[in-house]
Write a protein that holds these residues in place. Structure first.
Motif, PDB file in Angstrom:
ATOM      1  N   ALA A  22       0.852  -1.203   0.000  1.00 27.35           N
ATOM      2  CA  ALA A  22       0.000   0.000   0.000  1.00 27.35           C
ATOM      3  C   ALA A  22       0.874   1.234   0.000  1.00 27.35           C
ATOM      4  O   ALA A  22       1.894   1.287   0.695  1.00 27.35           O
ATOM      5  CB  ALA A  22      -0.902  -0.003   1.229  1.00 27.35           C
ATOM      6  N   THR A  23       0.471   2.215  -0.802  1.00 23.97           N
ATOM      7  CA  THR A  23       1.136   3.511  -0.780  1.00 23.97           C
ATOM      8  C   THR A  23       0.201   4.474  -0.065  1.00 23.97           C
ATOM      9  O   THR A  23      -0.924   4.720  -0.511  1.00 23.97           O
ATOM     10  CB  THR A  23       1.462   3.979  -2.208  1.00 23.97           C
ATOM     11  N   LEU A  24       0.674   4.960   1.097  1.00 17.42           N
ATOM     12  CA  LEU A  24      -0.178   5.742   1.990  1.00 17.42           C
ATOM     13  C   LEU A  24       0.128   7.226   1.842  1.00 17.42           C
ATOM     14  O   LEU A  24       1.313   7.620   1.782  1.00 17.42           O
ATOM     15  CB  LEU A  24       0.089   5.329   3.446  1.00 17.42           C
ATOM     16  N   LYS A  25      -0.929   8.032   1.813  1.00  9.55           N
ATOM     17  CA  LYS A  25      -0.722   9.482   1.823  1.00  9.55           C
ATOM     18  C   LYS A  25      -0.364   9.909   3.243  1.00  9.55           C
ATOM     19  O   LYS A  25      -0.915   9.372   4.207  1.00  9.55           O
ATOM     20  CB  LYS A  25      -2.008  10.215   1.435  1.00  9.55           C
ATOM     21  N   LEU A  26       0.525  10.879   3.351  1.00  8.55           N
ATOM     22  CA  LEU A  26       0.862  11.440   4.665  1.00  8.55           C
ATOM     23  C   LEU A  26       0.473  12.914   4.671  1.00  8.55           C
ATOM     24  O   LEU A  26       0.277  13.517   3.615  1.00  8.55           O
ATOM     25  CB  LEU A  26       2.357  11.285   4.949  1.00  8.55           C
ATOM     26  N   THR A  27       0.367  13.466   5.859  1.00 11.78           N
ATOM     27  CA  THR A  27       0.018  14.884   5.968  1.00 11.78           C
ATOM     28  C   THR A  27       0.882  15.534   7.046  1.00 11.78           C
ATOM     29  O   THR A  27       1.690  14.877   7.699  1.00 11.78           O
ATOM     30  CB  THR A  27      -1.491  15.050   6.263  1.00 11.78           C
ATOM     31  N   GLU A  28       0.695  16.873   7.221  1.00 12.80           N
ATOM     32  CA  GLU A  28       1.454  17.553   8.278  1.00 12.80           C
ATOM     33  C   GLU A  28       1.013  17.013   9.637  1.00 12.80           C
ATOM     34  O   GLU A  28      -0.153  16.666   9.803  1.00 12.80           O
ATOM     35  CB  GLU A  28       1.157  19.065   8.298  1.00 12.80           C
ATOM     36  N   PRO A  29       1.924  17.004  10.603  1.00 18.13           N
ATOM     37  CA  PRO A  29       1.509  16.613  11.958  1.00 18.13           C
ATOM     38  C   PRO A  29       0.415  17.573  12.432  1.00 18.13           C
ATOM     39  O   PRO A  29       0.413  18.747  12.064  1.00 18.13           O
ATOM     40  CB  PRO A  29       2.770  16.788  12.798  1.00 18.13           C
ATOM     41  N   PRO A  30      -0.522  17.100  13.251  1.00 20.74           N
ATOM     42  CA  PRO A  30      -1.578  17.982  13.715  1.00 20.74           C
ATOM     43  C   PRO A  30      -1.014  19.099  14.586  1.00 20.74           C
ATOM     44  O   PRO A  30       0.054  18.941  15.169  1.00 20.74           O
ATOM     45  CB  PRO A  30      -2.484  17.062  14.546  1.00 20.74           C
ATOM     46  N   LEU A  31      -1.748  20.202  14.666  1.00 20.51           N
ATOM     47  CA  LEU A  31      -1.339  21.292  15.555  1.00 20.51           C
ATOM     48  C   LEU A  31      -1.405  20.798  16.990  1.00 20.51           C
ATOM     49  O   LEU A  31      -2.122  19.838  17.282  1.00 20.51           O
ATOM     50  CB  LEU A  31      -2.319  22.460  15.409  1.00 20.51           C
ATOM     51  N   PRO A  32      -0.672  21.440  17.895  1.00 22.76           N
ATOM     52  CA  PRO A  32      -0.825  21.075  19.300  1.00 22.76           C
ATOM     53  C   PRO A  32      -2.316  21.111  19.655  1.00 22.76           C
ATOM     54  O   PRO A  32      -3.041  22.003  19.220  1.00 22.76           O
ATOM     55  CB  PRO A  32      -0.074  22.184  20.037  1.00 22.76           C
ATOM     56  N   ALA A  33      -2.733  20.110  20.418  1.00 20.07           N
ATOM     57  CA  ALA A  33      -4.174  19.982  20.692  1.00 20.07           C
ATOM     58  C   ALA A  33      -4.453  20.141  22.172  1.00 20.07           C
ATOM     59  O   ALA A  33      -3.586  19.907  23.006  1.00 20.07           O
ATOM     60  CB  ALA A  33      -4.653  18.615  20.228  1.00 20.07           C
ATOM     61  N   GLN A  34      -5.680  20.564  22.467  1.00 21.32           N
ATOM     62  CA  GLN A  34      -6.143  20.585  23.845  1.00 21.32           C
ATOM     63  C   GLN A  34      -7.117  19.422  24.024  1.00 21.32           C
ATOM     64  O   GLN A  34      -8.020  19.232  23.203  1.00 21.32           O
ATOM     65  CB  GLN A  34      -6.860  21.908  24.135  1.00 21.32           C
ATOM     66  N   THR A  35      -6.913  18.645  25.082  1.00 19.54           N
ATOM     67  CA  THR A  35      -7.807  17.515  25.359  1.00 19.54           C
ATOM     68  C   THR A  35      -8.644  17.859  26.579  1.00 19.54           C
ATOM     69  O   THR A  35      -8.130  18.410  27.556  1.00 19.54           O
ATOM     70  CB  THR A  35      -6.977  16.249  25.677  1.00 19.54           C
TER      71      THR A  35
END
Ligand SMILES: Cc1cc2nc3c(=O)[nH]c(=O)nc-3n(C[C@H](O)[C@H](O)[C@H](O)COP(=O)(O)OP(=O)(O)OC[C@H]3O[C@@H](n4cnc5c(N)ncnc54)[C@H](O)[C@@H]3O)c2cc1C
Length: 461
Positions: free
Chosen positions: A208-221
């Protein structure tokens, strides 16, 4: 090896790793459902695509049923081998084959664990966003075969969105190279998308060739305690209007109690009917203020019974454990699982009817609800009482699922949101798909797998 068919396989493929050891048959013949007694013919571990092709050519000629096997974390019995099938485990094919920084793609073998894909993407400063609790054990091949969803669908979509290319070995042993990583490809039927979610009935995913993206922004949980489903939907609407959500997951008080019994930490003094773990972008002051404003608006409206905003990564992980730990915490009760979906807009109406139906239908059983509210996806886990009779429990649950399927059909929903149909949901496929559609699916399967050797007895078979 006593079965004469295995002798012919040995002759056709002398290097193939094969086992008929009872412990292997037991281990590889079942998945997370644990409802069927494993009884495979043998287990095969091909080392590469060439071996998978040769194996499938042999199985086609000999009419031997094949069960493709990933991490066997599936919850619908798709990887169960209970009728003398040959289990083909892809676990030896678990390498990263390449990274393309320009295309931002990662090419992997099918047996690689989801967590290992996350790590490989992170090593290149990028992110593979499909994520859920089984990340350490489930494989990319399994997630593709079930079109897995998870906790970030609200932001990133299902597995389907992230597959740039696929190599598939069909039921005759032919190798298909589908879409080859192209962003644009308007050249007829997109067989890649037919293969995604096909539960091993059209072919084995071998690459499988997987698309990647930018890491998510810092998140608040944050974790919120809420009084009712109606309020939960209002809180969801409020947050969605004010912040960019990365996740919005709910669970019930008894789900929390099971996780706490397994070492989870409840941050509140009292138990409350419903809980939400939400995560939103909080990369700058404005985003953090928007999150706080959403929280305050919900509190002022009287919707929130209690709440905690994580002050550290460690605390965020603790809050997540309360939601992600449920499947494992209730596993010993071998729950009967419904994994259903409706349009997000139909959720409130469906929930009211489903709650009434299940309250009446299961007066004696504990039912643990959780799910992905923002995706219209509910997981309904009916726990089997200790010492109860398996067959009777299953019969009653199947009967109620029939009623639930009717309700789903009324609300335009699906009997399987993200776990697949497998064996568990097979009787109710017709509540979600029309007869003509199922007939077409059968026809397509016959093209890919004329001898009907791929995962027979599952999905619609
Ligand atoms: C704790 C826990 C949490 C979970 N949370 C989620 C969740 O949030 N969202 C979600 O979607 N699922 C969830 N699941 C279900 C499960 O993890 C997923 O369905 C996952 O995609 C299965 O991957 P697997 O490798 O374990 O597949 P398996 O269970 O091994 O197989 C699943 C199906 O795929 C087929 N298959 C496997 N590999 C291949 C291949 N290479 N080629 C063709 N067919 C193949 C099998 O024949 C079977 O039909 C959860 C499970 C657990 C135990």
């Amino acid at each position: 090896m006593t079965d004469p068919r295995l002798e012919t396989l040995r002759q056709a493929l002398p290097t193939l790793r094969l086992s008929v050891e009872p412990s292997d048959l037991e281990h590889y013949g079942r998945d997370w459902t644990r409802r069927w007694t494993p009884a495979p013919l043998a287990i095969a571990w091909p080392a590469d695509t060439g071996e998978v092709q040769a194996l499938l050519r042999w199985a086609h000629a000999q009419r031997v049923a094949i069960v493709p096997s990933g991490g066997r974390t599936g919850l619908s019995g798709g990887a169960v081998a209970a009728h003398g099938e040959l289990v083909v485990s892809l676990e030896r094919m678990s390498r990263v084959l390449g990274f393309d920084p320009v295309d931002r793609t990662l090419t992997v073998q099918p047996g690689i664990a989801l967590q290992a894909v996350h790590d490989a993407a992170a090593a290149h400063g990028l992110h593979y966003p499909v994520d859920f609790g089984a990340r350490g054990s489930c494989t990319i091949g399994g997630t593709i075969a079930t079109n897995a969803g998870g906790i970030r669908v609200i932001r990133y979509g299902n597995t389907r969105e992230w597959i740039a290319g696929l190599k598939l070995v069909t039921g005759t042993g032919a190798l298909l190279d589908l879409n080859r990583g192209l962003v644009k490809n308007s050249s007829g039927y997109d067989l890649r998308h037919l293969a995604i979610g096909s539960e091993g009935s059209l072919g084995l995913v071998v690459e499988a060739t997987l698309k990647l993206t930018e890491p998510p922004l810092p998140a608040q949980t944050l974790l919120l305690a809420l009084p009712s489903f109606e309020v939960l939907m209002q809180v969801f609407a409020e947050f969605r209007a004010r912040v960019r959500l990365q996740a919005f997951e709910f669970f019930t008080a008894n789900g929390l109690a099971h996780v706490v019994a397994h070492g989870g930490v409840d941050p509140f003094d009292a138990r409350h009917p419903y809980y939400v773990v939400a995560e939103y972008d909080a990369g700058d002051d404005a985003q953090q203020a928007a999150g706080l404003a959403a929280f305050e608006a919900c509190a002022e409206a009287g919707w929130v019974l209690d709440g905690v905003i994580a002050q550290s990564q460690a605390q965020a992980r603790q809050l997540w454990r309360l939601r992600e730990g449920i499947t494992e915490a209730v596993a010993r009760y071998r729950p009967y699982k419904n994994d259903v979906s409706v349009r997000v807009g139909a959720m409130a109406a469906f929930l009211a009817r489903a709650q009434a139906l299940l309250g009446d239908a299961y007066p004696d059983f504990e039912v643990v609800w959780f799910g992905h509210i923002g995706d219209g996806n509910l997981h309904i886990n009916v726990l089997q009482p200790d010492g109860s009779d398996d067959a009777g429990f299953m019969r009653q649950c199947a009967q109620v699922t029939g009623l639930l399927a009717g309700l789903l059909a009324e609300h335009g929903g699906s009997i399987s949101a993200e776990h697949g149909i497998g064996l568990v949901k097979k009787p109710w496929l017709g509540s979600t798909r029309g007869a003509e559609e199922i007939a077409l699916m059968r026809g397509m399967r016959a093209v890919f797998d004329p001898a009907r050797i791929l995962n027979p007895g599952k999905l619609f078979d």
